[in-house]
Design an enzyme around this catalytic site. Structure first.
Site, PDB file in Angstrom:
ATOM      1  N   GLU A   9      11.212  -8.309  -2.287  1.00 37.63           N
ATOM      2  CA  GLU A   9      11.638  -6.940  -1.950  1.00 37.63           C
ATOM      3  C   GLU A   9      10.992  -6.608  -0.615  1.00 37.63           C
ATOM      4  OE1 GLU A   9      12.078  -3.665  -1.033  1.00 37.63           O
ATOM      5  OE2 GLU A   9      10.627  -2.942  -2.501  1.00 37.63           O
TER       6      GLU A   9
ATOM      7  N   CYS B  13      10.306   1.728   2.047  1.00 39.40           N
ATOM      8  CA  CYS B  13      11.222   0.667   2.469  1.00 39.40           C
ATOM      9  C   CYS B  13      12.670   1.152   2.505  1.00 39.40           C
ATOM     10  CB  CYS B  13      11.069  -0.567   1.603  1.00 39.40           C
ATOM     11  SG  CYS B  13      11.208  -0.209  -0.138  1.00 39.40           S
TER      12      CYS B  13
ATOM     13  N   TRP C 289       0.804  -1.224   0.000  1.00 41.54           N
ATOM     14  CA  TRP C 289       0.000   0.000   0.000  1.00 41.54           C
ATOM     15  C   TRP C 289       0.838   1.276   0.000  1.00 41.54           C
ATOM     16  CZ3 TRP C 289       1.946   2.013   4.352  1.00 41.54           C
ATOM     17  CH2 TRP C 289       2.366   1.127   5.355  1.00 41.54           C
ATOM     18  N   ASN C 290       2.144   1.195   0.168  1.00 44.83           N
ATOM     19  CA  ASN C 290       2.896   2.454   0.319  1.00 44.83           C
ATOM     20  C   ASN C 290       3.206   3.140  -1.012  1.00 44.83           C
ATOM     21  OD1 ASN C 290       4.647   0.301  -0.123  1.00 44.83           O
ATOM     22  ND2 ASN C 290       6.333   1.245   0.984  1.00 44.83           N
TER      23      ASN C 290
HETATM   24  P1  NAD Z   1       1.629  -7.084   6.578  1.00 43.82           P
HETATM   25  O1  NAD Z   1       2.941  -7.625   6.884  1.00 43.82           O
HETATM   26  O2  NAD Z   1       0.456  -7.938   6.945  1.00 43.82           O
HETATM   27  O3  NAD Z   1       1.457  -6.762   5.028  1.00 43.82           O
HETATM   28  C1  NAD Z   1       2.440  -6.260   4.199  1.00 43.82           C
HETATM   29  C2  NAD Z   1       1.931  -6.400   2.753  1.00 43.82           C
HETATM   30  O4  NAD Z   1       1.861  -7.781   2.415  1.00 43.82           O
HETATM   31  C3  NAD Z   1       0.512  -5.884   2.537  1.00 43.82           C
HETATM   32  O5  NAD Z   1       0.461  -5.246   1.290  1.00 43.82           O
HETATM   33  C4  NAD Z   1      -0.364  -7.119   2.547  1.00 43.82           C
HETATM   34  O6  NAD Z   1      -1.511  -7.000   1.737  1.00 43.82           O
HETATM   35  C5  NAD Z   1       0.550  -8.169   1.989  1.00 43.82           C
HETATM   36  N1  NAD Z   1       0.322  -9.506   2.491  1.00 43.82           N
HETATM   37  C6  NAD Z   1       0.137  -9.868   3.786  1.00 43.82           C
HETATM   38  N2  NAD Z   1       0.015 -11.206   3.885  1.00 43.82           N
HETATM   39  C7  NAD Z   1       0.114 -11.699   2.626  1.00 43.82           C
HETATM   40  C8  NAD Z   1       0.084 -13.001   2.072  1.00 43.82           C
HETATM   41  N3  NAD Z   1      -0.039 -14.099   2.834  1.00 43.82           N
HETATM   42  N4  NAD Z   1       0.199 -13.139   0.734  1.00 43.82           N
HETATM   43  C9  NAD Z   1       0.371 -12.047  -0.068  1.00 43.82           C
HETATM   44  N5  NAD Z   1       0.428 -10.791   0.402  1.00 43.82           N
HETATM   45  C10 NAD Z   1       0.306 -10.613   1.728  1.00 43.82           C
HETATM   46  O7  NAD Z   1       1.399  -5.768   7.394  1.00 43.82           O
HETATM   47  P2  NAD Z   1       1.271  -4.217   7.108  1.00 43.82           P
HETATM   48  O8  NAD Z   1       0.647  -3.674   8.326  1.00 43.82           O
HETATM   49  O9  NAD Z   1       0.589  -3.927   5.819  1.00 43.82           O
HETATM   50  O10 NAD Z   1       2.747  -3.718   7.031  1.00 43.82           O
HETATM   51  C11 NAD Z   1       3.613  -4.000   8.123  1.00 43.82           C
HETATM   52  C12 NAD Z   1       5.014  -3.773   7.771  1.00 43.82           C
HETATM   53  O11 NAD Z   1       5.339  -4.287   6.501  1.00 43.82           O
HETATM   54  C13 NAD Z   1       5.423  -2.330   7.669  1.00 43.82           C
HETATM   55  O12 NAD Z   1       5.627  -1.785   8.901  1.00 43.82           O
HETATM   56  C14 NAD Z   1       6.678  -2.422   6.879  1.00 43.82           C
HETATM   57  O13 NAD Z   1       7.729  -2.755   7.733  1.00 43.82           O
HETATM   58  C15 NAD Z   1       6.419  -3.570   5.954  1.00 43.82           C
HETATM   59  N6  NAD Z   1       6.067  -3.115   4.592  1.00 43.82           N
HETATM   60  C16 NAD Z   1       7.081  -3.025   3.715  1.00 43.82           C
HETATM   61  C17 NAD Z   1       6.821  -2.562   2.440  1.00 43.82           C
HETATM   62  C18 NAD Z   1       7.937  -2.428   1.445  1.00 43.82           C
HETATM   63  O14 NAD Z   1       7.864  -1.580   0.564  1.00 43.82           O
HETATM   64  N7  NAD Z   1       8.966  -3.265   1.507  1.00 43.82           N
HETATM   65  C19 NAD Z   1       5.536  -2.200   2.074  1.00 43.82           C
HETATM   66  C20 NAD Z   1       4.505  -2.335   2.998  1.00 43.82           C
HETATM   67  C21 NAD Z   1       4.786  -2.806   4.271  1.00 43.82           C
END
Ligand code: NAD
Length: 475
Positions: free
Chosen positions: A249, A283, A150-151
């Site tokens: 990533e 990130c 989502w970012n």
């Molecule tokens: P999260 O870990 O649940 O989700 C992160 C992303 O993964 C979301 O887009 C979600 O839809 C997706 N996701 C979750 N479970 C999945 C699965 N089983 N299969 C496929 N996709 C899945 O939690 P969050 O609250 O959205 O984010 C928490 C942390 O994740 C952030 O604090 C950050 O550290 C990290 N993050 C990193 C990036 C990046 O650009 N690398 C982007 C978003 C979040």
């Protein structure tokens, strides 16, 4: 003003039909923008079948003709940049100028991959015997399943769609359910550019259900995921089960090293602006600031001044420089990090709390005197909090900068070219910015080491990630 959210499968838009779904929220208000349909199991199977059919068409389309359609899609994104950016701001929160830059860069990425796809050359290796021809050719890896967060609702899908299509792959993308509208509009640009049905499919759902369903299929040959480390490890495990190629990533915790011979004020201006971009939800966001003692006070004062001048508010209102956090989970995470920092004896120099009581805004925050083993110094904050501490010498700061299990981005500032060379070599990171924060461009490799993942998303490496090398020995 927002958009009609639908699934895109086999060249057709789908909604309703008794599908379950969820509301998409505007993080500036906390109010619902629109209802998002979830793909049923039948929809996912239809997407798999469509992608298989799309692959047969697309891999047999010349790179020249693929590039024409991709360039047209990039042009449409540019034409529609204002509408797409407004959708992006409403669902994600970042300020309009940042959203617009992201959308336009996404078009650049797609265009760059379109051109690079035409240069996916093989090579001829001289044979050991006369008459033997040894060819190394590149082929598309096959059907791709991509999962984006989502970012960066435009940029991350653009990287995956652009590289996959340039390589001749078809793709099923599950964009973030929290920011789906931007990807819906991007997919519309490809459809309007004449992309054949089935080559690009867009689905939404419960993330774990969608990824498990798609990855259990033999049709999918490669996955690409951007998101958190725990989810990345889980998906890497699923990919290994099916021996599927994977690009991961994941998160980071980028160190910033400011040496005593750097200009502390110029550096603070550059890096603080980069820190508060997208409210720190990036990130490669600069995360831990190590400042050499002689310039610490000046750096801290200027950085804090920058934080205090950030104008917080709705990203669509002119003049605001930082929007809300994208979801309430981030607000909770910021509050927990501030509380833990205080419990560790840290000083909150500015900020440290929620801004207002509508939407998910959090103040730009600066923290000092915080121990290296605190949560803020070791866990990715993904928000507008900057811990700033001192260091004495090169070896000490390198050890501290490299001490975490992440390695996505790192930054260093120095006025000395020998130090610049040495620190670039010493930091364990996929990308290092030395006197620069320009570490992400369409034409350069983007990816991490250690727990930050593997594989690359930009540059020739980003295209390579979607191709198989085949060796043909012909006698
Ligand atoms: P999260 O870990 O649940 O989700 C992160 C992303 O993964 C979301 O887009 C979600 O839809 C997706 N996701 C979750 N479970 C999945 C699965 N089983 N299969 C496929 N996709 C899945 O939690 P969050 O609250 O959205 O984010 C928490 C942390 O994740 C952030 O604090 C950050 O550290 C990290 N993050 C990193 C990036 C990046 O650009 N690398 C982007 C978003 C979040």
């Amino acid at each position: 003003m927002y958009t009609d959210l639908q699934l895109y499968i086999d060249g057709a838009w789908h909604n309703g039909g008794g599908r379950k779904g969820e509301d998409v929220l505007n993080p500036a208000t906390g109010k619902a923008l629109a209802a998002l349909p979830h793909a049923s199991a039948a929809d996912l199977d239809a997407a798999l079948a469509a992608a298989q059919k799309g692959l047969a068409v697309w891999r047999n389309t010349s790179a020249y003709d693929r590039a024409k359609i991709m360039r047209k899609a990039a042009d449409l994104i540019r034409e529609r940049a204002d509408t797409m950016s407004r959708i992006l701001v409403q669902e994600q929160g970042k300020v309009y100028p940042e959203a617009r830059a992201e959308v336009v860069t996404s078009a650049d990425i797609i265009e760059w991959f379109a051109e690079e796809g035409r240069r996916a050359y093989g090579r001829i290796v001289p044979g050991r015997q006369k008459g033997v021809r040894q060819l190394v050719v590149q082929e598309p890896v096959g059907v791709v399943a991509a999962f984006t967060p989502w970012n960066f609702p435009a940029l991350t899908p653009a990287r995956k769609i652009g590289a996959a299509l340039a390589a001749g792959c078809s793709i099923i993308i599950k964009a973030s359910e929290e920011t789906p509208g931007t990807c819906v509009e991007m997919v519309r640009c490809f459809a309007d550019a004449g992309l054949p049905a089935g080559v690009l499919n867009l689905v939404f759902g419960v993330p774990a259900n969608v990824s498990e369903h798609l990855m259990a299929s033999d049709i999918v040959k490669k996955i690409s995921f951007t998101g958190s480390i725990p989810v990345g490890k889980h998906l890497a495990g699923l990919a290994a089960k099916g021996m599927k190629r994977a690009t991961m990533e994941l998160g980071g915790h980028s160190p910033v090293v400011v040496f005593g011979d750097a200009d502390p004020e110029k550096t603070a201006d550059t890096i603080a602006a980069f820190k508060y971009r997208n409210a720190g939800q990036v990130c490669i966001s600069p995360t831990r600031f190590y400042v050499q003692e002689p310039v610490y006070k000046k750096f801290l004062a200027r950085f804090t001044e920058y934080a205090n001048n950030v104008k917080i508010g709705d990203g669509l209102e002119k003049g605001n420089t930082m929007g809300p956090l994208a979801n309430p989970r981030r607000l909770d995470a910021m509050e927990a990090l501030v509380n833990d920092s205080k419990a560790c004896g840290a000083t909150i120099v500015t900020g440290g709390k929620r801004h207002g009581n509508r939407g998910f805004f959090f103040e730009p925050t600066v923290v000092t005197e915080i121990p290296d083993d605190s949560k803020l110094m070791t866990q990715e904050p993904f928000g507008p909090i900057a811990p700033i501490v001192t260091f004495k010498d090169f070896d000490e700061v390198v050890e501290r900068a490299n001490s975490l299990p992440y390695g996505l981005a790192a930054y260093a500032f120095t006025g000395n070219s020998a130090t610049a060379n040495a620190i670039g070599d010493a930091l364990q990171s996929g990308m290092v910015g030395v006197n620069s924060v320009a570490i992400s461009t369409p034409e350069t490799p983007f990816g991490g080491v250690k727990e930050s993942g593997y594989g690359h998303e930009g540059g020739i490496e980003g295209l390579e990630a979607y191709t198989n090398r085949k060796f043909i020995s012909q006698a």
